[in-house]
Write an enzyme that holds these catalytic residues in place. Structure first.
Site, mmCIF file in Angstrom:
data_model
loop_
_atom_site.group_PDB
_atom_site.id
_atom_site.type_symbol
_atom_site.label_atom_id
_atom_site.label_comp_id
_atom_site.label_asym_id
_atom_site.label_seq_id
_atom_site.Cartn_x
_atom_site.Cartn_y
_atom_site.Cartn_z
ATOM 1 C CD1 TRP A 165 -5.277 -6.406 8.378
ATOM 2 C CD2 TRP A 165 -5.592 -5.124 6.580
ATOM 3 N NE1 TRP A 165 -6.621 -6.395 8.097
ATOM 4 C CE2 TRP A 165 -6.845 -5.619 7.001
ATOM 5 C CE3 TRP A 165 -5.562 -4.291 5.471
ATOM 6 C CZ2 TRP A 165 -8.050 -5.314 6.357
ATOM 7 C CZ3 TRP A 165 -6.753 -3.981 4.814
ATOM 8 C CH2 TRP A 165 -7.980 -4.489 5.265
ATOM 9 C CG ASN A 193 -11.931 -3.640 2.942
ATOM 10 O OD1 ASN A 193 -10.779 -3.648 3.331
ATOM 11 N ND2 ASN A 193 -12.655 -4.741 2.893
ATOM 12 C CG ASP A 212 -12.759 -11.254 7.489
ATOM 13 O OD1 ASP A 212 -11.960 -10.586 8.168
ATOM 14 O OD2 ASP A 212 -12.498 -11.681 6.353
ATOM 15 N NE ARG A 242 -4.143 -2.091 1.371
ATOM 16 C CZ ARG A 242 -4.149 -3.293 1.967
ATOM 17 N NH1 ARG A 242 -3.353 -3.546 2.978
ATOM 18 N NH2 ARG A 242 -4.963 -4.242 1.552
#
Lengths: 259, 531
Positions: free
Chosen positions: B231, B379, B292, B121
C-alpha cells in the site's frame, strides 16, 4: 392560475416509468403538493423545489414514499391521507422530474447518431467520448448521467446565454507580441490558464499579458436544428443520451465534474 | 474574436491535438529538479531536491504563495506531482490539476461510484496521462490536459474489500501498482499495467500459493487470508531494472497463533524484475509479526561507501524501530540499529538481520506494553536522504502501545481481520521527532522535537539549499538546518499535516508545497528575496 402553469410547463418528463403513471402522478401532485413545492416541482416556496438537483433531497423511491406517506417530523411536511397507490404515482412523477437522459427512453437511432457525431457533425473534433476525440470542448462520456434529454437537445439547438466556465474562447496577446488563441480554463486578476487550439496549456501571469479578448459566443454551434435534418438531430440526441459511464455501484445523481 | 473567427478556429483544429509536453521514461530517470515527477520525486526515493534558490541564508523570508482548498477534503495524504508548472493532486475519487504558480484550478476529475474509504497518496504521470488508484480498486488513466477519463483497469473486486490508496509508479511503459488492505485478511500483490492501454502485464503475489517457495512459512490454510499488501509506493533502480517494494503485515494482525511460521513475504522488502515481476531477492524485517508493523516504509536507494567499499545500498527506517542497511544488488543485510530510544520487543539483530525477540512482548488478552507502538516508530510519511550531509532524515515517533489480542475469524467482504488492536500507553505517551541518522551506521546525529505533536503522517524533503522541511500534527511546516536540526523558519498552516512535501521551480522561482489538512499550500520567496 393552475391552468396557466400547465400551459407554461408542458410535460417534460422522460421517465423510465410508464408515461401514463407519470401523467397520473403529475395530476395528483399538482392537486396536493403545489402550495409548498410549486407547480411541477419547479418553484419551491415553502418547501424544496423537488425537481432541483440537490444532494440532500431524498432520491430513493422508498425515501420519497415514506416522506409523502408519513411526513417529515420537525418540518412543515405533513403526512398524506392518499391511498398508497396514489402516493406511488406521485413518487414516480417526482423521480421523472429528475431523470437524467440515461434513465429516459430515447426515440432516435444511436448508431446513426454516432455516425453524425464522428462525421457530418464533426462533434468529435472538439469533444472527447470514452477517451477518443478533441479536448477543446467538454468531455461528453458521461453527459447522459449529468443532463436530461431536454438539456442535451437544448445544448444543440438553443444559444446559451453564458459560456460554461472553463470553455471561454479567447485571444491572448502577450507583451512579447505573440498571440495565443484557445479557451480559458481559469483566470483571475493575477493569472490565467489557457488551453490553446493545439492542446498546449499556457500558465500565464497577467504581467506577461498585454491583452485578452473574450469571444461573446461559445465555440459550440447551436444551429444543429438547421444543419441537420430532424431525423439526424433525433439520432444525435439519442446517441448522446446513452453516453454514461458504467459504474459498479449505484450511480450518484449529482456527481459531476466541477471543471 | 468574432463568431466567424471562432468557426475558422474550429475548422482548423488538427485531427489529433498536438501534445502537451509529454513525460518520457528518460524524464523520469533524469528527474529534472524543476519538476516533481514521481511520488518520491526520483526513482531512488531520496527526496532530495537539487533546487537551492531557497537556502539557509534566506529561508527566513519564505512566504505562502498560495493555498488551494480541496473541497470536502480531510487530512490529505497526497504528494503533489508537478510537470512543467502544472500540479496534479488527489484525494479519494478525485484528481485536480492546478497552476503550480498560483494554485488556480485547471481541471478536476470525479470518479464514480465515490466509495468513501482509505486515503489517496497521489498520482503518477507518464506520456500525456495521469494515473490514480481509486477506493473501488481501479487504476484510472486520465488525459493530463483535460482530466478526461481514458481507461480504467480493475485491480480487484471492491466488494471483496480491496482499495487502492497507493500512488502508482511509472517505469518505462508500465504503471506499477499496489493494493490495500492486509488488515482485512486480503492477500496482496504488485501489478504492472500497460501505460497505454491498462492491460495487465504481470502480477507478483506477495503471499506464495501452494507449490511456490515460501508457502511453507504459513501453517495450514492460513496463507489464504494472509494480508501482505503493497500500500505504499516503492522505488526503482534503472540500472539494475529492479523495483523495490515494502510488503505489509500478516493477518490477523495481532494473533500469530493461527499462522505459525515466518509468514513470507509479509514484512519484507522485495526486489522484483521490472519487466517480468519475478522475485530477485527478499529480506524479512519482522518474521512472524504480531504487532501490525507493515514494512512498507519507503526504500531509499543510495550508492555510498560502506566499510571502505562502494556499494549500492537500500536503506529503510522500519516501523518496528530499527534502521536497516541492505545491499540492493543481493539483498544482503549489512547493518541494523534502533533509531528509537525506547524499543522493548527485541534486544538487537542477528548478523543476518533477524530480530532477537523478547519473548514476553507479544499481544495478550490483558495487554502488553510494546515499544514502538503499532502506529510505528515511523509509517507511510517519507524520509529523505541528503548527499550533501550524508544523513538520512526520518520523521518518527517515540512512545509505546498496549497491544491486545483476541480470537478472530476471517469474514469476506472487507471486514477487519485483526484479532483486536492497541491503545497508546498512558505511561509512555507519544511524541514525534525529526531525527538525522548517519547513513551507514544509523547513529543519531541530531533530533528536532516537535513540541506538542504526537500524531504521525508528515514526511520530509531535503534540499540543496541545506534545508530539511518537516510538518507536524499542529499544522506547522518548518525548515530545519540539514546539518544541525536548528529550526530556521516555520509557517502555521492551521491544519494537521499528514503528507510529504515537494519542491519544484517555475519561471526561475522555487516553490515548496505540502498538503496540509484540506489544503494544498505552496511557499516561495517574494520579490527581492528571490534574487
Amino acid at each position: 392560475m393552475r391552468l396557466a402553469w400547465l400551459v407554461l410547463f408542458p410535460l417534460l418528463a422522460f421517465a423510465q416509468h410508464d408515461p401514463a403513471v407519470v401523467a397520473q402522478g403529475r395530476e395528483l401532485y399538482n392537486r396536493s403538493c403545489t402550495q409548498c413545492h410549486g407547480a411541477d416541482g419547479t418553484v419551491g416556496d415553502r418547501g424544496p423545489a423537488l425537481a432541483a438537483r440537490r444532494r440532500y433531497i431524498r432520491s430513493s423511491e422508498e425515501d420519497l414514499f415514506n416522506a409523502i406517506k408519513n411526513g417529515i417530523p420537525g418540518t412543515g411536511m405533513p403526512g398524506s391521507a392518499l391511498p398508497p397507490d396514489d402516493v406511488r404515482k406521485i413518487v414516480t412523477y417526482i423521480r421523472s422530474l429528475r431523470a437524467t437522459a440515461i434513465d429516459a427512453p430515447i426515440e432516435g437511432n444511436t448508431a446513426k447518431g454516432e455516425a453524425i457525431f464522428n462525421g457530418k457533425g464533426r462533434c468529435r473534433d472538439c469533444h472527447m467520448v470514452n477517451g477518443q476525440g478533441g479536448i477543446i470542448g467538454p468531455d461528453l462520456s458521461n453527459i447522459a448521467a449529468e443532463r436530461s434529454i431536454k438539456a442535451i437537445h437544448e445544448g444543440l439547438t438553443v444559444p446559451r446565454p453564458h459560456i460554461p466556465t472553463g470553455f471561454q474562447p479567447v485571444r491572448v496577446v502577450l507583451q512579447s507580441g505573440a498571440e495565443l488563441r484557445g479557451i480559458l480554463k481559469n483566470e483571475h486578476n493575477f493569472s490565467l490558464q489557457m488551453l490553446d487550439m493545439n492542446g498546449k496549456l499556457h500558465l500565464l501571469s497577467r504581467d506577461e499579458v498585454k491583452e485578452v479578448e473574450y469571444d461573446t459566443q461559445s465555440l459550440m454551434p447551436t444551429n444543429w436544428a438547421q444543419r441537420l435534418t430532424p431525423e439526424e438531430l433525433k439520432d444525435l440526441v439519442a446517441f448522446l443520451s446513452r453516453q454514461a459511464r458504467p459504474v459498479d455501484g449505484p450511480r450518484q445523481p449529482n456527481a459531476r465534474r466541477r471543471r | 474574436m468574432n463568431r466567424r473567427s471562432a468557426l475558422k478556429l474550429l475548422s482548423s483544429l488538427p485531427a489529433a491535438a498536438a501534445a502537451q509536453a509529454e513525460v518520457t521514461y528518460d524524464d523520469l530517470r533524469k528527474a529534472d529538479p524543476k519538476d516533481w515527477l514521481t511520488y518520491q520525486g526520483n526513482y531512488n526515493a531520496q527526496r532530495h531536491s537539487l533546487l537551492k534558490q531557497v537556502h539557509t541564508g534566506n529561508v527566513a523570508d519564505l512566504t505562502a504563495a498560495w493555498i488551494y482548498h480541496v473541497p470536502n477534503a480531510n487530512r490529505l495524504q497526497c504528494v503533489p506531482i508537478v510537470v512543467d508548472g502544472v500540479m496534479y493532486i488527489s484525494q479519494p475519487n478525485e484528481v485536480y490539476a492546478l497552476d503550480g504558480t498560483t494554485g488556480r484550478l485547471i481541471w478536476s476529475y470525479n470518479h464514480e461510484p465515490a466509495l468513501q474509504r482509505g486515503p489517496n497518496r497521489g498520482v503518477a504521470v507518464y506520456g500525456n496521462k495521469v494515473y490514480v488508484g481509486t477506493p473501488d480498486a481501479y487504476l484510472v488513466a486520465l488525459d493530463a490536459r483535460t482530466g478526461s477519463l481514458l481507461w480504467k483497469a480493475k485491480l480487484a473486486d471492491a466488494k471483496d474489500g480491496y482499495w487502492a490508496p497507493v500512488a502508482p509508479l511509472a517505469i518505462k511503459d508500465k504503471i506499477i501498482m499496489g493494493i490495500a488492505p492486509g488488515d482485512h485478511g486480503l492477500n496482496g500483490w504488485l501489478d504492472a499495467y500497460s501505460a497505454e492501454t491498462g492491460e495487465r502485464l504481470w502480477r507478483w503475489h506477495s503471499i506464495p500459493r501452494p507449490g511456490e517457495p515460501g508457502n511453507e512459512t504459513w501453517a495450514g490454510d492460513s496463507w489464504k487470508t494472509a494480508g501482505g499488501d503493497t500500500w505504499l509506493t516503492g522505488s526503482y533502480d534503472p540500472e539494475l531494472n529492479v523495483v523495490y517494494w515494502g510488503i505489509g503485515n500478516p493477518a490477523p494482525d495481532f494473533d500469530g497463533d493461527v499462522r505459525k511460521g515466518d509468514n513470507l513475504y509479509t514484512e519484507c522488502m522485495v526486489a522484483l524484475d521490472a519487466d517480468t515481476g519475478k522475485l530477485k531477492w527478499y529480506f524479512q524485517y519482522t518474521p512472524h509479526d504480531v504487532h501490525d508493523w507493515d514494512a512498507v516504509e519507503v526504500p531509499v536507494l543510495v550508492d555510498a561507501d560502506f566499510k571502505g567499499r562502494k556499494r549500492k545500498l537500500l536503506v529503510q527506517a522500519n516501523r518496528n524501530g530499527f534502521y536497516y542497511v541492505l545491499d540492493r544488488v543481493t539483498g544482503e543485510f549489512l547493518h541494523g540499529s534502533p533509531f528509537l530510544k525506547r524499543l522493548n520487543w527485541a534486544t538487537g539483530l542477528t548478523k543476518e538481520g533477524r530480530p532477537i525477540r523478547v519473548k514476553e512482548v507479544i499481544p495478550t488478552t490483558q495487554g502488553t506494553r510494546t515499544c514502538p507502538a503499532t502506529a510505528g516508530a515511523t509509517n507511510w510519511h517519507s524520509p529523505t536522504y541528503s548527499p550533501d550531509t550524508n544523513l538520512f532524515y526520518v520523521a518518527m515517533m517515540e512512545g509505546c502501545g498496549i497491544n491486545y489480542k483476541s480470537r478472530d475469524t476471517f469474514r469476506p467482504g472487507g471486514m477487519p481481520y485483526m484479532a483486536t488492536g492497541y491503545v497508546e500507553d498512558p505511561e509512555a505517551p507519544w511524541q514525534t521527532y525529526v531525527r538525522a541518522l548517519d547513513l551507514t551506521t544509523g547513529a543519531i546525529q541530531w533530533e528536532y522535537k516537535q513540541v506538542g505533536s504526537k500524531r504521525y503522517g508528515a514526511g520530509l524533503i531535503s534540499t540543496a539549499g541545506g534545508l530539511v522541511f518537516a510538518g507536524d500534527d499542529q499544522g506547522f511546516f518548518t525548515a530545519l538546518d540539514a546539518r544541525t536540526g536548528k529550526p530556521l523558519w516555520h509557517f502555521n498552516t492551521g491544519q494537521q499535516i499528514t503528507a510529504s512535501p515537494v519542491s519544484y521551480s517555475v519561471k526561475g522561482k522555487q516553490y515548496l508545497s505540502v498538503a496540509a489538512g484540506s489544503n494544498i499550500v505552496a511557499f516561495a520567496l517574494h520579490g527581492r528575496a528571490a534574487k
